[in-house]
Design an enzyme around this catalytic site. Structure first.
Site: not given
Ligand code: RB5
Length: 150
Positions: A9, A66, A68, A99, A134
């Site tokens: 964004d 973006c 955060t 993982h 995993h």
């Protein structure tokens, strides 16, 4: 080199441009799904098309940015087979691959420098999934979806 999708964004636009240049210099085949400027926009409009293509196996991996990393990851993780990991340092990026077999990297553009962003991205690209125990855990992620009545 495998194909890589990238999208952001407005908050991730500048870092996206920088990372994209660096990736092309390293020979990656990068397809940019926008955005094209710092004009305010809505992160789901970019996360949906990228996640949809990773989900159906058209492309193996994608990168979203973006402010955060959260909005992009919420959106991308709604798609089957998409494992979108927000990574704020190289160690998290390494573990997200080793993982969790993360096939989408999400960068919190307002919280990492261009140098950190590139280090996170290259670590994620260069780390293989470890498999073994995993793999069993990653398979269980989609268990609820597979078992839910239609
Ligand atoms: C845009 O201001 C910001 O909300 C967005 O980039 C992102 O951080 C959302 O999760």
């Amino acid at each position: 080199m495998p194909k890589l999708l990238i999208a952001s964004d407005h908050a991730g636009f500048e870092l996206k441009e920088q990372l994209e240049r660096a990736l092309r210099e390293r020979g990656y085949d990068v397809e940019d799904l926008g955005t094209d400027s710092e004009a305010s926009t809505d992160y789901p409009d970019y996360a949906h098309p990228l996640a949809e293509r990773v989900s159906r196996g058209d492309v193996e991996r994608g990168v979203l940015l973006c402010g955060t990393g959260l909005g992009m990851s919420y959106t991308a993780n709604r798609y089957p087979h998409v494992r979108a990991a927000v990574a704020w340092n190289a160690e998290v990026a390494r573990l997200a691959r080793e993982h969790n077999d993360a096939n989408v990297l999400v960068l919190p553009a307002r919280f990492v420098s261009p140098e950190q962003g590139l280090e996170i991205l290259t670590t994620w690209l260069d780390t293989e999934f470890a498999g073994g125990r995993h793999a069993r855990r990653v398979e269980k992620i989609e268990k609820a979806e597979q078992e839910s009545p239609s």
